[in-house]
Scaffold this active site. Structure first.
Site, PDB file in Angstrom:
ATOM      1  N   GLU A  26       0.825  -1.204   0.000  1.00 35.67           N
ATOM      2  CA  GLU A  26       0.000   0.000   0.000  1.00 35.67           C
ATOM      3  C   GLU A  26       0.865   1.262   0.000  1.00 35.67           C
ATOM      4  OE1 GLU A  26      -3.040   0.164  -0.683  1.00 35.67           O
ATOM      5  OE2 GLU A  26      -3.530  -1.955  -0.485  1.00 35.67           O
ATOM      6  N   CYS A  31     -14.156   4.328 -13.465  1.00 35.84           N
ATOM      7  CA  CYS A  31     -14.444   5.689 -12.997  1.00 35.84           C
ATOM      8  C   CYS A  31     -13.139   6.487 -12.998  1.00 35.84           C
ATOM      9  CB  CYS A  31     -15.065   5.638 -11.597  1.00 35.84           C
ATOM     10  SG  CYS A  31     -15.977   7.138 -11.163  1.00 35.84           S
ATOM     11  N   CYS A  58     -18.933   5.079 -18.088  1.00 31.34           N
ATOM     12  CA  CYS A  58     -20.174   4.850 -17.322  1.00 31.34           C
ATOM     13  C   CYS A  58     -21.010   3.698 -17.894  1.00 31.34           C
ATOM     14  CB  CYS A  58     -21.005   6.126 -17.277  1.00 31.34           C
ATOM     15  SG  CYS A  58     -20.132   7.505 -16.502  1.00 31.34           S
ATOM     16  N   CYS A 111     -20.107   0.643 -16.057  1.00 31.22           N
ATOM     17  CA  CYS A 111     -19.982   0.773 -14.602  1.00 31.22           C
ATOM     18  C   CYS A 111     -21.082  -0.014 -13.895  1.00 31.22           C
ATOM     19  CB  CYS A 111     -20.064   2.247 -14.194  1.00 31.22           C
ATOM     20  SG  CYS A 111     -19.988   2.461 -12.404  1.00 31.22           S
ATOM     21  N   CYS A 135     -25.636   6.425  -9.549  1.00 35.94           N
ATOM     22  CA  CYS A 135     -24.698   7.551  -9.619  1.00 35.94           C
ATOM     23  C   CYS A 135     -25.426   8.844  -9.985  1.00 35.94           C
ATOM     24  CB  CYS A 135     -23.611   7.246 -10.645  1.00 35.94           C
ATOM     25  SG  CYS A 135     -22.384   8.551 -10.806  1.00 35.94           S
TER      26      CYS A 135
END
Length: 357
Positions: free
Chosen positions: A37, A194, A201, A204, A210
């Site tokens: 990370e 995104c 979209c 998505c 959304c």
DNA sequence: AAGTCGGGGAA
DNA sequence: TTCCCAGACTT
């Protein structure tokens, strides 16, 4: 079924079909998740893969990292940028050894006290390794939520963050599947669908929920602070060559790449007459004043950037006829040794240009 | 609250 | 080419 459940199910289903088989997803121990990370902060996954693999090979566990040195850790981190992260990883490992015998705690409050672990990394470790029901809030998730919830506040504004956290608390408090997977699903959605520009979209899995998409305003979000203006910099390097050795020095208080080893150099900035030198005392490098070199040569300038600095790097090769004395910040090294010292990409670019010349 | 710190991939 | 961004720490 409420919308939170639908979002959870759609995202996890999408993730199971589309997730990348990154090597760092194979062995989810807190140590490996931590290092991965941190290495992935502010960087693209593809660019981080090889350096991350190398780092984990050199430092496979907390103990091996804790007993290393700052210089070695920075070199193992080479290519990733933001080298304070490397120093903080070392500090974090030392802290873990000292207070936890190298074993990761599993609470948010304890994790964020570990150097290099902030709220994002703590939430990632808690959800991925300990199945805690907590959402991560990184740049990807912020972008997604700004659109999903249509948040017109500036990103990182306190009320923006609060709105995100409120949504995540609701979502994660009633989660039925794996919370680590849900977090990774969000982040991977941000990478693939995104995206910052021209989000996809049509593909998505949560576009039905959304608000930005409903208004067809997904391209104006998130709202960012106006960025700092770029500064143009000329950075001049001197490759000093004497017999088979090259002179490098530690950049203790230079404007760029502090604590890195590099070639003696100075920078000149636009709108400023004052140059910044990588050496504290110009007399350290008498070649600049006297003609102590036999011949000199320049390489083609190289472009580089460091945060908001647009840098043109100029390289001058000087073959000396006498050696400049060593001190703790000056070192003569041969070609084989030098690669152990050059860590930052800028310096490696200069060295490669010299080698290819 | 604002400044700082690298680097590479996409447009 | 230019633009863009996947945090944490210090002050």
């Amino acid at each position: 079924m409420n919308n939170y459940s639908k979002i959870e199910i759609n995202l996890i289903e999408w993730f199971n079909k589309n997730k990348e088989p990154w090597f760092f997803r194979k062995d989810r121990t807190p140590y490996k998740v931590w290092i991965s990370e941190v290495a992935l902060h502010q960087t693209r996954i593809n660019a981080a893969l090889e350096p991350l693999k190398r780092f984990l090979t050199i430092y496979p566990n907390v103990h091996s990292l804790a007993k290393s040195t700052e210089e070695k850790v920075m070199n193992a981190f080479r290519g990733l940028g933001y080298y304070n992260r490397a120093k903080n990883l070392l500090r974090g490992a030392v802290y873990l050894e000292k207070y936890y015998d190298g074993i990761f705690p599993d609470t948010f409050e304890e994790l964020i006290k570990i150097p290099s672990i902030g709220s994002y990394t703590a939430a990632a470790i808690l959800s991925i390794c300990f199945q805690k029901k907590i959402g991560v809030l990184d740049g990807n998730v912020k972008r997604i939520l700004s659109r999903l919830l249509f948040i017109e506040k500036e990103i990182n504004d306190i009320s923006f963050i609060k709105t995100c956290e409120k949504f995540q608390n609701s979502l994660f408090s009633q989660i039925k599947l794996n919370s680590g997977d849900l977090n990774e699903a969000f982040m991977e959605l941000g990478q693939k669908i995104c995206t910052p520009k021209n989000p996809d979209c049509d593909n998505c899995p949560i576009s039905d929920f959304c608000f930005a998409q409903k208004k067809n305003k997904q391209n104006i979000l998130p709202i960012r602070k106006t960025k700092k203006e770029n500064i143009t910099v000329d950075w001049h390097f001197f490759i000093l060559h004497y017999e088979n050795k090259f002179l490098i020095q530690k950049y203790n208080s230079f404007c760029f790449l502090k604590h890195h080893w590099g070639f003696p150099s100075f920078s000149s900035f636009e709108n400023s007459n004052e140059n910044k030198y990588s050496f504290d005392n110009i007399n350290e490098l008498t070649f600049l004043k006297k003609n102590n070199y036999i011949e000199s040569k320049s390489l083609k300038p190289i472009k580089h950037s460091i945060t908001h600095h647009k840098i043109t790097m100029h390289t001058n090769i000087l073959n000396l006829n006498k050696v400049i004395k060593n001190n703790e910040n000056l070192l003569w090294v041969n070609e084989n040794e030098i690669t152990k010292y050059l860590t930052a990409s800028a310096m490696i670019k200069v060295w490669r240009a010299f080698k290819n010349n």
